[in-house]
Design an enzyme around this catalytic site. Structure first.
Site, mmCIF file in Angstrom:
data_model
loop_
_atom_site.group_PDB
_atom_site.id
_atom_site.type_symbol
_atom_site.label_atom_id
_atom_site.label_comp_id
_atom_site.label_asym_id
_atom_site.label_seq_id
_atom_site.Cartn_x
_atom_site.Cartn_y
_atom_site.Cartn_z
ATOM 1 N N GLY A 10 -7.614 15.262 61.434
ATOM 2 C CA GLY A 10 -7.576 16.561 60.755
ATOM 3 C C GLY A 10 -8.957 17.194 60.766
ATOM 4 O O GLY A 10 -9.960 16.506 60.601
ATOM 5 N N GLU A 111 -10.213 7.467 59.377
ATOM 6 C CA GLU A 111 -9.723 6.109 59.590
ATOM 7 C C GLU A 111 -9.135 5.891 61.003
ATOM 8 O O GLU A 111 -9.444 4.910 61.677
ATOM 9 C CB GLU A 111 -8.633 5.949 58.522
ATOM 10 C CG GLU A 111 -7.940 4.691 58.432
ATOM 11 C CD GLU A 111 -6.520 4.869 57.850
ATOM 12 O OE1 GLU A 111 -6.083 5.978 57.480
ATOM 13 O OE2 GLU A 111 -5.830 3.838 57.789
ATOM 14 N N ASP A 135 -10.119 13.379 52.569
ATOM 15 C CA ASP A 135 -9.510 12.354 51.699
ATOM 16 C C ASP A 135 -10.561 11.424 51.070
ATOM 17 O O ASP A 135 -10.274 10.730 50.098
ATOM 18 C CB ASP A 135 -8.515 11.493 52.491
ATOM 19 C CG ASP A 135 -7.455 12.313 53.203
ATOM 20 O OD1 ASP A 135 -7.292 13.491 52.835
ATOM 21 O OD2 ASP A 135 -6.808 11.790 54.129
ATOM 22 N N MET A 177 -3.718 17.387 48.989
ATOM 23 C CA MET A 177 -3.666 16.367 50.044
ATOM 24 C C MET A 177 -4.389 15.096 49.605
ATOM 25 O O MET A 177 -4.717 14.933 48.433
ATOM 26 C CB MET A 177 -4.277 16.925 51.316
ATOM 27 C CG MET A 177 -3.392 17.916 52.028
ATOM 28 S SD MET A 177 -4.188 18.475 53.536
ATOM 29 C CE MET A 177 -2.777 19.089 54.450
ATOM 30 N N GLY A 178 -4.678 14.246 50.558
ATOM 31 C CA GLY A 178 -5.399 13.008 50.256
ATOM 32 C C GLY A 178 -4.684 11.786 50.795
ATOM 33 O O GLY A 178 -5.171 10.663 50.681
ATOM 34 N N ARG A 179 -3.485 12.006 51.338
ATOM 35 C CA ARG A 179 -2.639 10.930 51.865
ATOM 36 C C ARG A 179 -2.475 9.818 50.823
ATOM 37 O O ARG A 179 -2.010 10.108 49.735
ATOM 38 C CB ARG A 179 -3.222 10.417 53.179
ATOM 39 C CG ARG A 179 -2.171 9.746 54.013
ATOM 40 C CD ARG A 179 -2.647 9.467 55.395
ATOM 41 N NE ARG A 179 -2.235 10.481 56.319
ATOM 42 C CZ ARG A 179 -2.790 10.682 57.497
ATOM 43 N NH1 ARG A 179 -3.795 9.956 57.879
ATOM 44 N NH2 ARG A 179 -2.314 11.598 58.294
ATOM 45 N N GLU A 239 -0.447 14.337 46.997
ATOM 46 C CA GLU A 239 0.773 14.289 47.825
ATOM 47 C C GLU A 239 1.327 12.862 47.943
ATOM 48 O O GLU A 239 2.518 12.676 48.152
ATOM 49 C CB GLU A 239 0.483 14.857 49.219
ATOM 50 C CG GLU A 239 -0.580 14.050 49.993
ATOM 51 C CD GLU A 239 -0.924 14.623 51.353
ATOM 52 O OE1 GLU A 239 -0.342 15.639 51.761
ATOM 53 O OE2 GLU A 239 -1.798 14.025 52.017
ATOM 54 N N ARG A 283 6.228 25.834 37.847
ATOM 55 C CA ARG A 283 6.105 26.339 39.228
ATOM 56 C C ARG A 283 5.232 25.347 39.990
ATOM 57 O O ARG A 283 4.295 24.798 39.433
ATOM 58 C CB ARG A 283 5.393 27.692 39.258
ATOM 59 C CG ARG A 283 6.149 28.793 38.546
ATOM 60 C CD ARG A 283 7.307 29.291 39.419
ATOM 61 N NE ARG A 283 7.927 30.465 38.858
ATOM 62 C CZ ARG A 283 8.860 30.473 37.903
ATOM 63 N NH1 ARG A 283 9.273 29.333 37.368
ATOM 64 N NH2 ARG A 283 9.381 31.601 37.485
ATOM 65 N N ARG A 292 -8.506 22.457 53.648
ATOM 66 C CA ARG A 292 -9.557 22.022 54.579
ATOM 67 C C ARG A 292 -10.271 23.220 55.191
ATOM 68 O O ARG A 292 -11.109 23.056 56.078
ATOM 69 C CB ARG A 292 -8.948 21.207 55.738
ATOM 70 C CG ARG A 292 -8.001 20.125 55.333
ATOM 71 C CD ARG A 292 -7.803 19.090 56.440
ATOM 72 N NE ARG A 292 -7.249 19.574 57.671
ATOM 73 C CZ ARG A 292 -6.145 19.062 58.261
ATOM 74 N NH1 ARG A 292 -5.492 18.065 57.688
ATOM 75 N NH2 ARG A 292 -5.728 19.527 59.410
HETATM 76 O O1 F6P Z 1 -6.417 13.172 56.516
HETATM 77 C C1 F6P Z 1 -6.586 14.497 56.183
HETATM 78 C C2 F6P Z 1 -5.266 15.131 55.803
HETATM 79 O O2 F6P Z 1 -5.532 16.483 55.446
HETATM 80 C C3 F6P Z 1 -4.509 14.409 54.699
HETATM 81 O O3 F6P Z 1 -4.984 14.710 53.423
HETATM 82 C C4 F6P Z 1 -3.111 14.900 54.964
HETATM 83 O O4 F6P Z 1 -2.128 14.019 54.450
HETATM 84 C C5 F6P Z 1 -3.053 14.958 56.448
HETATM 85 O O5 F6P Z 1 -4.381 15.138 56.897
HETATM 86 C C6 F6P Z 1 -2.188 16.063 56.964
HETATM 87 O O6 F6P Z 1 -1.949 15.857 58.311
HETATM 88 P P1 F6P Z 1 -1.893 17.025 59.386
HETATM 89 O O7 F6P Z 1 -3.237 17.661 59.424
HETATM 90 O O8 F6P Z 1 -1.582 16.337 60.666
HETATM 91 O O9 F6P Z 1 -0.842 17.973 58.936
#
Ligand code: F6P
Length: 368
Positions: A10, A111, A135, A177-179, A239, A283, A292
């Site tokens: 990303g 990673e 993340d 986000m943050g996985r 998320e 909401r 990002r």
């Molecule tokens: O690893 C960065 C990230 O923005 C995560 O927070 C998120 O889950 C993922 O990438 C989203 O993936 P993509 O950019 O492929 O939609």
């Protein structure tokens, strides 16, 4: 020395400053830097295109968000074939590195991208890693490029969600986000002063969320009585967060070449549970990729320039198989090199015992 530089995974603000740092410091160390496009994908191309980078070209890159070299989530070790099988295309990558006459590859990634770099190191490829991801979940470093800008972006949204939520008396949910890591949710929630923060590291209970809302909001609706009680709340949810008795919510069930599913949707689930099981309206907004976006923050510019410069020095020292690592954040920051194999050993998560109040669902010891 000829050095290839690529950005994978990303995009993140801070990547372009890192490339500028690499080129500028590299120019003092006799490095010739070549930009490779779209991450590892560039090196699986039979005729890889390169962009020679010099001081004049990257002079203004410190101000740019995203990555001017492009990015992709490419895993050369696990490429899907037309027949739907997987094949290892790392030999092509190694061949192209030789064909381009590269003495080193500087890899800016999270990673996954650094994991590929670590595996190539084991195959004898001279690689240096620069950690980036909003993340902030890469082990072995206190900082990853993009995190601070994402905090800025998210806390601005939290701030702006107060007026609609306050005017209508809503519970506003902000899904970030943050996985699988909660760093982004926790610290953006603190920066934006969200009232409840839910992170993947500690599965939450719906009942407790409802109770916390009730304690804050009391009876819904405006009252004629002057009241100290607020009529809205902001809840930040990562998320990757899930309820104790629930599953992680995904956008669909497709997996990328690194085996990841795309997470997302827990915010809407929470909003509908709040609407149906409490007297409050709710909401949800899923912030998605704009988290990002935009120009890098001051910290991401400084850390990017420093990471890039340190990577140039590592190349000049022939100190390969390493990742640039920060202890602390600028200005109180010390850079070192750690073994890049750290990227293969799992991600770094929020230390729940130290930082997370599992009763108030917030940062510990903040009185929230
Ligand atoms: O690893 C960065 C990230 O923005 C995560 O927070 C998120 O889950 C993922 O990438 C989203 O993936 P993509 O950019 O492929 O939609």
């Amino acid at each position: 020395m000829r050095v290839g530089v690529l950005t994978g995974g990303g995009d993140a603000p801070g990547l372009n400053p890192a490339i500028k740092g690499l080129v500028y410091r590299g120019s003092e160390l006799d490095l010739k830097v070549l930009g490779l496009f779209d991450g590892w994908r560039s090196l699986m191309n039979p005729l890889p295109d390169v962009l020679p980078l010099d001081r004049a070209i990257v002079r203004r890159w410190d101000r740019d968000g995203g990555t001017n070299l492009g990015s992709s989530r490419t895993n050369p070790f696990r490429q899907i074939t037309e027949a739907g099988d997987f094949e290892d295309r790392s030999p092509e990558v190694i061949e192209n590195i030789e064909r381009l006459g590269l003495d080193a590859v500087v890899t800016c990634g999270g990673e996954d991208t650094l994991g590929v770099a670590a595996k190539l190191t084991q195959l004898g490829v001279p690689v240096i890693g620069i950690p980036k991801t909003i993340d902030k979940d890469i082990a072995g470093t206190d900082y990853t490029l993009g995190f601070d800008t994402a905090l800025r972006n998210i806390s601005e949204v939290i701030e702006r969600s107060r007026t609609p939520a306050g005017s209508h008396g809503w519970v506003q949910i902000v899904e970030v986000m943050g996985r699988h890591a909660g760093h982004l949710a926790l610290w953006s929630g603190v920066a934006g002063q969200a009232h409840i923060i839910l992170i993947p590291e500690h599965p939450f209970r719906y009942e407790r969320v409802f109770q916390l809302l009730k304690e804050r909001l009391g009876k819904p609706g405006l009252s004629r009585e002057p009241s100290q009680r607020p009529r809205y709340a902001v809840l930040v949810v990562a998320e990757g967060a899930r309820a104790e008795d629930g599953e992680m919510i995904t956008i669909d069930d497709r997996h990328d070449n690194f085996g990841h599913v795309r997470l997302g949707g827990i915010g809407d689930v929470l909003a509908s549970r709040i609407a149906s099981e409490t007297p409050y309206e709710s909401r949800a907004v899923i912030l998605g990729h704009p988290q990002r976006g935009g120009p890098p923050s001051a910290i991401d510019r400084i850390m990017g320039l420093m990471f890039g410069a340190r990577a140039a020095e590592a190349v000049a020292e022939n100190n390969f198989g390493k990742m640039v690592s920060a202890r602390g954040i600028a200005p109180a920051c010390e850079l070192s090199l750690v073994d890049i194999s750290i990227a293969l050993g799992g991600i770094s998560l929020v230390d729940v015992d130290r930082d997370y109040d599992t009763n108030r669902y917030h940062l510990k010891n903040l009185g929230m």
